[in-house]
Design a protein around this motif. Structure first.
Motif, PDB file in Angstrom:
ATOM      1  N   LYS A 290      32.128  38.590  50.332  1.00 31.45           N
ATOM      2  CA  LYS A 290      32.007  39.065  48.946  1.00 31.45           C
ATOM      3  C   LYS A 290      33.245  39.885  48.561  1.00 31.45           C
ATOM      4  O   LYS A 290      33.222  41.116  48.604  1.00 31.45           O
ATOM      5  CB  LYS A 290      30.740  39.898  48.773  1.00 31.45           C
ATOM      6  CG  LYS A 290      29.443  39.116  48.903  1.00 31.45           C
ATOM      7  CD  LYS A 290      28.228  39.987  48.636  1.00 31.45           C
ATOM      8  CE  LYS A 290      28.176  40.459  47.205  1.00 31.45           C
ATOM      9  NZ  LYS A 290      26.973  41.274  46.909  1.00 31.45           N
ATOM     10  N   PRO A 291      34.341  39.215  48.187  1.00 27.60           N
ATOM     11  CA  PRO A 291      35.552  39.956  47.828  1.00 27.60           C
ATOM     12  C   PRO A 291      35.407  40.701  46.501  1.00 27.60           C
ATOM     13  O   PRO A 291      34.794  40.201  45.547  1.00 27.60           O
ATOM     14  CB  PRO A 291      36.618  38.857  47.716  1.00 27.60           C
ATOM     15  CG  PRO A 291      35.839  37.622  47.368  1.00 27.60           C
ATOM     16  CD  PRO A 291      34.534  37.755  48.107  1.00 27.60           C
ATOM     17  N   ILE A 292      35.958  41.913  46.482  1.00 23.29           N
ATOM     18  CA  ILE A 292      36.042  42.724  45.263  1.00 23.29           C
ATOM     19  C   ILE A 292      37.456  42.638  44.726  1.00 23.29           C
ATOM     20  O   ILE A 292      38.420  42.908  45.437  1.00 23.29           O
ATOM     21  CB  ILE A 292      35.669  44.189  45.550  1.00 23.29           C
ATOM     22  CG1 ILE A 292      34.170  44.315  45.859  1.00 23.29           C
ATOM     23  CG2 ILE A 292      36.046  45.099  44.390  1.00 23.29           C
ATOM     24  CD1 ILE A 292      33.744  45.707  46.273  1.00 23.29           C
ATOM     25  N   LYS A 293      37.598  42.266  43.488  1.00 21.70           N
ATOM     26  CA  LYS A 293      38.882  42.311  42.788  1.00 21.70           C
ATOM     27  C   LYS A 293      38.604  42.574  41.324  1.00 21.70           C
ATOM     28  O   LYS A 293      37.958  41.783  40.652  1.00 21.70           O
ATOM     29  CB  LYS A 293      39.642  40.983  42.929  1.00 21.70           C
ATOM     30  CG  LYS A 293      40.794  40.956  43.911  1.00 21.70           C
ATOM     31  CD  LYS A 293      41.650  42.134  43.874  1.00 21.70           C
ATOM     32  CE  LYS A 293      42.424  42.276  45.180  1.00 21.70           C
ATOM     33  NZ  LYS A 293      42.751  43.657  45.436  1.00 21.70           N
ATOM     34  N   LEU A 323      39.978  35.285  41.229  1.00 22.29           N
ATOM     35  CA  LEU A 323      39.953  33.869  41.590  1.00 22.29           C
ATOM     36  C   LEU A 323      40.983  33.549  42.667  1.00 22.29           C
ATOM     37  O   LEU A 323      40.729  32.725  43.564  1.00 22.29           O
ATOM     38  CB  LEU A 323      40.204  33.010  40.346  1.00 22.29           C
ATOM     39  CG  LEU A 323      40.045  31.494  40.520  1.00 22.29           C
ATOM     40  CD1 LEU A 323      38.636  31.146  40.993  1.00 22.29           C
ATOM     41  CD2 LEU A 323      40.373  30.776  39.217  1.00 22.29           C
ATOM     42  N   MET A 324      42.164  34.194  42.610  1.00 19.24           N
ATOM     43  CA  MET A 324      43.175  33.986  43.651  1.00 19.24           C
ATOM     44  C   MET A 324      42.623  34.328  45.030  1.00 19.24           C
ATOM     45  O   MET A 324      42.835  33.605  46.008  1.00 19.24           O
ATOM     46  CB  MET A 324      44.400  34.865  43.378  1.00 19.24           C
ATOM     47  CG  MET A 324      45.260  34.442  42.210  1.00 19.24           C
ATOM     48  SD  MET A 324      46.634  35.612  42.018  1.00 19.24           S
ATOM     49  CE  MET A 324      47.161  35.234  40.350  1.00 19.24           C
ATOM     50  N   ILE A 325      41.908  35.450  45.116  1.00 15.30           N
ATOM     51  CA  ILE A 325      41.375  35.895  46.404  1.00 15.30           C
ATOM     52  C   ILE A 325      40.204  35.023  46.832  1.00 15.30           C
ATOM     53  O   ILE A 325      40.016  34.752  48.027  1.00 15.30           O
ATOM     54  CB  ILE A 325      40.975  37.380  46.334  1.00 15.30           C
ATOM     55  CG1 ILE A 325      42.212  38.215  45.982  1.00 15.30           C
ATOM     56  CG2 ILE A 325      40.370  37.847  47.636  1.00 15.30           C
ATOM     57  CD1 ILE A 325      43.414  37.985  46.888  1.00 15.30           C
ATOM     58  N   VAL A 360      32.943  41.238  41.477  1.00 14.38           N
ATOM     59  CA  VAL A 360      32.667  40.743  42.824  1.00 14.38           C
ATOM     60  C   VAL A 360      32.296  39.263  42.754  1.00 14.38           C
ATOM     61  O   VAL A 360      31.562  38.837  41.863  1.00 14.38           O
ATOM     62  CB  VAL A 360      31.504  41.530  43.466  1.00 14.38           C
ATOM     63  CG1 VAL A 360      31.274  41.084  44.902  1.00 14.38           C
ATOM     64  CG2 VAL A 360      31.769  43.031  43.409  1.00 14.38           C
ATOM     65  N   SER A 361      32.809  38.499  43.714  1.00 14.88           N
ATOM     66  CA  SER A 361      32.407  37.104  43.856  1.00 14.88           C
ATOM     67  C   SER A 361      31.790  36.888  45.230  1.00 14.88           C
ATOM     68  O   SER A 361      31.952  37.717  46.129  1.00 14.88           O
ATOM     69  CB  SER A 361      33.611  36.178  43.661  1.00 14.88           C
ATOM     70  OG  SER A 361      34.096  36.254  42.329  1.00 14.88           O
ATOM     71  N   LYS A 362      31.061  35.798  45.381  1.00 14.40           N
ATOM     72  CA  LYS A 362      30.396  35.498  46.655  1.00 14.40           C
ATOM     73  C   LYS A 362      30.781  34.092  47.098  1.00 14.40           C
ATOM     74  O   LYS A 362      30.716  33.138  46.321  1.00 14.40           O
ATOM     75  CB  LYS A 362      28.882  35.599  46.502  1.00 14.40           C
ATOM     76  CG  LYS A 362      28.098  35.309  47.786  1.00 14.40           C
ATOM     77  CD  LYS A 362      26.588  35.219  47.542  1.00 14.40           C
ATOM     78  CE  LYS A 362      26.004  36.556  47.152  1.00 14.40           C
ATOM     79  NZ  LYS A 362      24.516  36.477  47.017  1.00 14.40           N
ATOM     80  N   ILE A 363      31.170  33.973  48.370  1.00 15.49           N
ATOM     81  CA  ILE A 363      31.535  32.690  48.969  1.00 15.49           C
ATOM     82  C   ILE A 363      30.637  32.482  50.175  1.00 15.49           C
ATOM     83  O   ILE A 363      30.430  33.401  50.977  1.00 15.49           O
ATOM     84  CB  ILE A 363      33.014  32.676  49.397  1.00 15.49           C
ATOM     85  CG1 ILE A 363      33.908  33.087  48.224  1.00 15.49           C
ATOM     86  CG2 ILE A 363      33.416  31.303  49.915  1.00 15.49           C
ATOM     87  CD1 ILE A 363      35.223  33.674  48.640  1.00 15.49           C
TER      88      ILE A 363
END
Length: 477
Positions: A290-293, A323-325, A360-363
């Protein structure tokens, strides 16, 4: 590699632990906080990331450290500590060590563990500078810290608190006695009095504002030249202190309520982390990161606060940066994932904490057969959200332009349990305490359309619930 440590056959025991009403996780941990290798993995009471468990660890059977490319194992089970040194990667040593530990345990009682994470196993931290072990990197800045590059204990006992059930559980091997909770809670000899923590100097950055702006101009030039799409750049704050680092941790968790908080006490340093960011989780073969950017400040006025959150969610720059991360991490976890299993179920979500709003996004993906969760962790380390993209070139630029090494900042706390479950954090909002000095960092992802003045202010917003909180008390001269 072959593990040089021998384990005798033993059985796992899991039982509810009776704790007096009103006694908190921090109350229990206070009785062990000053012991070397005591650590607390703390959900911080946060609801933002569906945090549920707190893990209290102390008196490890084996400890594993790495400093200046030398790995050391310490067998602490006897009256004399046995030392084993090797040039083997600590990740490889950890894989062999945990495999033999797990194989030695009769795990019949795991069926009573239900959702408990970790149970027993390896837990500790990996510093950002461990990235030098994984990739060929320049070494421009001196390693001025006493803190190891890698430090983890193999724990044969753990107290786990389930916030949903409001129940403590004690996990142990059969030779480990049950802890005396009354002694832990009431014994004040293991922790310094609260009044003893104080700063002995004001916070000082390792960069003036103009130096920070000049560095961002240099980053901008690299972005224009096509070296990178994004570079995470940070400044470091430091201050003298006296007294209990555990007391400092309690102050910070009270102010931050972060879901990936952690405290670890080592002979040479203490780590205080109030991080909101998960790095890599792997449970039952299911991988999640879950990267934070993207960051905006919080406000007391609800209308102003909502506007700040909406401004973040609608900001094209922050969305592009995030989105880059996401793309970088999709590539990193794919190295140990089942082909075609990498998904992004959440993109550009909002998580709000006492000091800031975050995007935050989730992968997610599935662990590939034959891959090990610790191999996955190493393959993704350091996290892309705190380096940049492409990762290696971004790290080279960071080494060139930041005047000090990062140590634990942007490293990871992690655990790897006997159920083959792994979880880890990104150590942002983190303080290193050693030699009567506190170090705290704040940074942000720089992209082509970043505004240097705004990025500088964002770094200050990120430590708005850290530096002032610890500056409330000064030692009497």
């Amino acid at each position: 590699m072959t593990n040089p440590i021998q384990f005798s056959a033993s059985s796992l025991h899991i039982s509810p632990l009776t704790v007096p009403n009103g006694v908190t996780v921090q109350d229990v941990f206070s009785g062990m906080a000053s012991q070397p290798w005591a650590q607390l993995l703390d959900s911080g009471g946060s609801k933002a990331s569906k945090s549920r468990f707190d893990i209290l660890l102390w008196a490890p059977a084996i400890v594993l450290t790495c400093k200046d490319y030398q790995t050391t194992l310490e067998d602490r089970r006897g009256t004399d500590v046995e030392l084993i040194t090797t040039n083997t990667s600590p990740i490889d040593v950890a894989m062999a060590l945990t495999a033999d530990f797990e194989a030695s345990i009769d795990q019949t009682e795991l069926k009573y563990a239900n959702d408990l994470p970790f149970v027993l196993g390896l837990a500790g931290f990996i510093s950002y500078d461990y990235g030098r072990y994984l990739e060929t990197m320049p070494s421009i800045n001196a390693n001025e810290y006493a803190c190891p590059d890698f430090a983890a204990g193999l724990y044969d006992r753990a107290i786990i608190y389930d916030n949903a059930l409001e129940q403590f559980f004690f996990c142990r091997l059969d030779y480990v006695p049950e802890p005396d909770i009354a002694t832990l809670v009431n014994d004040k000899s293991n922790t310094a009095p609260a009044s003893e923590f104080a700063l002995t100097s004001h916070w000082q950055s390792n960069l003036t504002k103009q130096q920070y702006l000049n560095a961002l101009n240099a980053v901008h030039d690299y972005l224009v030249a096509g070296d990178c799409y994004q570079v995470n750049y940070a400044q470091r704050f430091s201050a003298g202190f006296t007294g209990s680092s555990w007391e400092a941790y309690k102050r910070l968790t009270n102010a931050n309520k972060a879901p990936f908080s952690a405290f670890m006490n080592l002979p040479e340093c203490s780590i205080i982390s109030v991080s909101p960011e998960r790095f890599i989780q792997c449970r039952n073969g299911h991988i999640e990161t879950k990267p934070i950017k993207g960051t905006r400040p919080r406000f007391a006025d609800p209308v102003e606060d909502a506007a700040s959150a909406q401004a973040l969610l609608s900001a094209e720059k922050d969305r592009a940066e995030n989105l880059m991360i996401v793309d970088l991490l999709r590539n990193d976890i794919s190295k140990h994932s089942v082909p075609g299993s990498v998904k992004v179920p959440e993109l550009f979500s909002l998580e709000s904490y006492p000091a800031v709003h975050h995007m935050v996004s989730k992968i997610q993906s599935q662990l590939a057969p034959g891959s090990h969760p610790l191999q996955l962790l190493a393959a993704c380390f350091p996290g892309g959200s705190i380096t940049g993209a492409p990762k290696i070139r971004a790290m080279e630029i960071i080494e060139e332009l930041e005047p000090s090494r990062r140590a634990i900042y942007c490293g990871s706390f992690f655990y790897f349990g006997i159920r083959q479950d792994l979880d880890s954090s990104i150590c942002i909002r983190t303080v290193l305490a050693e030699n009567n000095t506190l170090y705290c960092w704040a940074g942000g992802g720089i992209v082509l359309d970043s505004v240097a003045e705004e990025e500088f202010e964002e770094t200050l917003a990120k430590v708005a619930k850290i530096l002032p909180v610890l500056e409330q008390t000064f030692a009497k001269s």
